[in-house]
Design an enzyme around this catalytic site. Structure first.
Site, PDB file in Angstrom:
ATOM      1  N   LEU A  17       1.110  -1.314   0.014  1.00  0.00           N
ATOM      2  CA  LEU A  17      -0.017  -0.134   0.035  1.00  0.00           C
ATOM      3  C   LEU A  17       0.818   1.250  -0.055  1.00  0.00           C
ATOM      4  CD1 LEU A  17      -2.692  -1.082   2.780  1.00  0.00           C
ATOM      5  CD2 LEU A  17      -2.935  -1.501   0.179  1.00  0.00           C
ATOM      6  N   ASP A  36      10.897   3.321   5.183  1.00  0.00           N
ATOM      7  CA  ASP A  36      10.854   1.822   5.158  1.00  0.00           C
ATOM      8  C   ASP A  36      11.905   1.203   6.059  1.00  0.00           C
ATOM      9  OD1 ASP A  36       8.717  -0.150   3.656  1.00  0.00           O
ATOM     10  OD2 ASP A  36      10.330  -1.236   4.391  1.00  0.00           O
ATOM     11  N   ASP A  57      12.961   2.864  11.644  1.00  0.00           N
ATOM     12  CA  ASP A  57      12.150   1.931  12.474  1.00  0.00           C
ATOM     13  C   ASP A  57      11.249   2.781  13.105  1.00  0.00           C
ATOM     14  OD1 ASP A  57      11.256   0.538  14.578  1.00  0.00           O
ATOM     15  OD2 ASP A  57      12.922  -0.118  15.390  1.00  0.00           O
ATOM     16  N   SER A 147      -7.397  -0.756  10.071  1.00  0.00           N
ATOM     17  CA  SER A 147      -7.905  -2.052   9.249  1.00  0.00           C
ATOM     18  C   SER A 147      -9.402  -2.352   9.629  1.00  0.00           C
ATOM     19  CB  SER A 147      -7.047  -3.073   9.868  1.00  0.00           C
ATOM     20  OG  SER A 147      -7.537  -4.381   9.515  1.00  0.00           O
ATOM     21  N   TYR A 160      -3.310  -7.300  16.921  1.00  0.00           N
ATOM     22  CA  TYR A 160      -3.565  -6.650  15.734  1.00  0.00           C
ATOM     23  C   TYR A 160      -4.611  -5.780  15.852  1.00  0.00           C
ATOM     24  CZ  TYR A 160      -4.059  -5.658  10.569  1.00  0.00           C
ATOM     25  OH  TYR A 160      -4.022  -5.054   9.461  1.00  0.00           O
ATOM     26  N   LYS A 164      -4.950  -1.650  15.626  1.00  0.00           N
ATOM     27  CA  LYS A 164      -5.465  -0.909  14.613  1.00  0.00           C
ATOM     28  C   LYS A 164      -6.730   0.028  15.119  1.00  0.00           C
ATOM     29  CE  LYS A 164      -2.880  -2.168  11.320  1.00  0.00           C
ATOM     30  NZ  LYS A 164      -2.158  -0.968  10.495  1.00  0.00           N
ATOM     31  N   PHE A 193      -6.987  -7.213   1.041  1.00  0.00           N
ATOM     32  CA  PHE A 193      -6.195  -6.479   0.061  1.00  0.00           C
ATOM     33  C   PHE A 193      -5.231  -7.524  -0.529  1.00  0.00           C
ATOM     34  CE2 PHE A 193      -8.486  -2.507   0.670  1.00  0.00           C
ATOM     35  CZ  PHE A 193      -8.098  -1.730  -0.324  1.00  0.00           C
ATOM     36  N   THR A 195      -1.841  -8.538  -1.354  1.00  0.00           N
ATOM     37  CA  THR A 195      -0.477  -8.046  -0.925  1.00  0.00           C
ATOM     38  C   THR A 195       0.319  -9.113  -1.270  1.00  0.00           C
ATOM     39  OG1 THR A 195      -0.892  -9.679   1.065  1.00  0.00           O
ATOM     40  CG2 THR A 195      -1.515  -7.352   1.318  1.00  0.00           C
TER      41      THR A 195
END
Length: 254
Positions: A17, A36, A57, A147, A160, A164, A193, A195
Site C-alpha cells: 500500500l 521503510d 524503525d 484495518s 493486531y 488498529k 487487499f 499483498t
C-alpha cells in the site's frame, strides 16, 4: 491541499500500500520521501518516484526523528504524512502450546500504534511552523492506516485489532487538537487487499477469500488505497474520521 511540489512522507513505502501511495503522490507532483525498515526497498521506490529513500524503525523515536530531519533538509517541511508501516500478527491469548504471546502483543502495539503516534507527532511539530497553503489556513494532512480488523477482529487477532483500534480511536481527538494549526487527521481501514502474501496463494485460496466480499468480489488493489489517500489529501472537508475501504466485507470470527 494540492500535492504538486508538496513534500510528502510515506512510511512503509517500500512495498504494498505504501509503495502504491508513493507512486500515486509522485504522479500528482509530490516530492516523496519513502520511509521503510527495508533500506533497499525504500531506495528502489524512491528511484521510481524521483524521491528519497530512508531506512527507519518507526517504533524508535530517535530513528524517526533522524528520518524527519533528513526529509526537511532535502525536501522541505513535510505537508503530507501517510503511515502505511505496520506488521500483521496472529496469536491466541491462550495458545495450545501454553507459551503466552505477551511479547508479541507489546511489539505489535509498539510498531503499529506507537509508531503511528511517533511519526504523527514529528509531522505535526514540523507542520505547525509552516506557512498555510490555502485560504483555509491548511498546513498539512496526516493519514494513518487502521484495518477493518479494528471492528471485525478475528480469533487470534487481539494484538493486531488492538493496535488498529488504537489508530482508529485517536483519529478524532488528534484532528480536534491539530485543527488549531490547520492540520487534518484521517484514517483508512482497508479490508482484504492483495499483498505479497496473498500473491503466493493458490488461485482457489484467493477465490475463497474473495468469495466473502460482497462487491466487488475480489481482493482490494493497492492502487485503490493510494487513490483514496490522494483524495483525502485533496478534499479539505475530510477530517477526523475513519474510512472503511472494504467492498462491504465483514470478517467472520475465524
Amino acid at each position: 491541499m494540492h500535492l504538486n511540489q508538496v513534500p510528502a512522507i510515506i512510511t512503509g513505502g517500500g512495498s504494498g500500500l505504501g509503495a502504491a501511495t508513493a507512486r500515486t503522490f509522485a504522479v500528482a507532483g509530490a516530492r516523496v520521501a519513502v520511509l521503510d525498515r527495508n533500506k533497499e526497498a525504500a531506495k528502489r521506490v524512491a528511484r521510481e518516484t524521483g524521491g528519497i529513500g530512508i531506512e527507519v524503525d518507526i517504533a524508535d523515536k530517535n530513528s524517526v526523528a533522524d528520518a524527519f530531519k533528513i526529509v526537511r533538509q532535502n525536501l522541505g517541511v513535510p505537508r503530507a504524512l501517510v503511515n502505511c508501516a505496520g506488521i500483521g500478527t496472529a496469536n491466541r491469548i491462550l495458545p495450545r502450546d501454553g507459551e503466552l504471546p505477551i511479547d508479541d502483543f507489546i511489539n505489535t502495539l509498539n510498531v503499529n500504534l506507537t509508531g503511528s503516534f511517533i511519526t504523527m507527532s514529528h509531522a505535526a511539530q514540523m507542520m505547525s511552523d509552516a506557512t498555510p497553503l490555502n485560504e483555509d489556513g491548511e498546513r498539512g494532512v496526516i493519514i494513518n492506516t487502521s484495518s477493518v480488523g479494528y471492528e471485525d477482529g478475528q480469533i487470534g487477532q487481539c494484538a493486531y485489532a488492538a493496535s488498529k483500534g488504537g489508530i482508529a480511536s485517536m483519529t478524532l481527538p488528534a484532528a480536534r487538537e491539530l485543527a488549531r494549526i490547520g492540520v487534518r487527521v484521517m484514517a483508512i481501514a482497508p479490508g482484504l487487499f492483495a499483498t505479497a502474501m496473498t500473491d503466493t496463494l493458490p488461485d482457489d485460496a484467493r477465490e475463497a477469500i474473495a468469495a466473502n466480499i460482497p462487491f466487488p468480489k475480489r481482493l482490494g488493489k493497492a492502487q485503490e488505497f493510494a487513490d483514496l489517500a490522494r483524495h483525502i489529501i485533496e478534499n479539505t472537508m475530510l477530517n477526523g474520521t475513519v474510512i472503511r475501504l472494504d467492498g462491504a466485507v465483514r470478517l467472520q470470527a475465524r
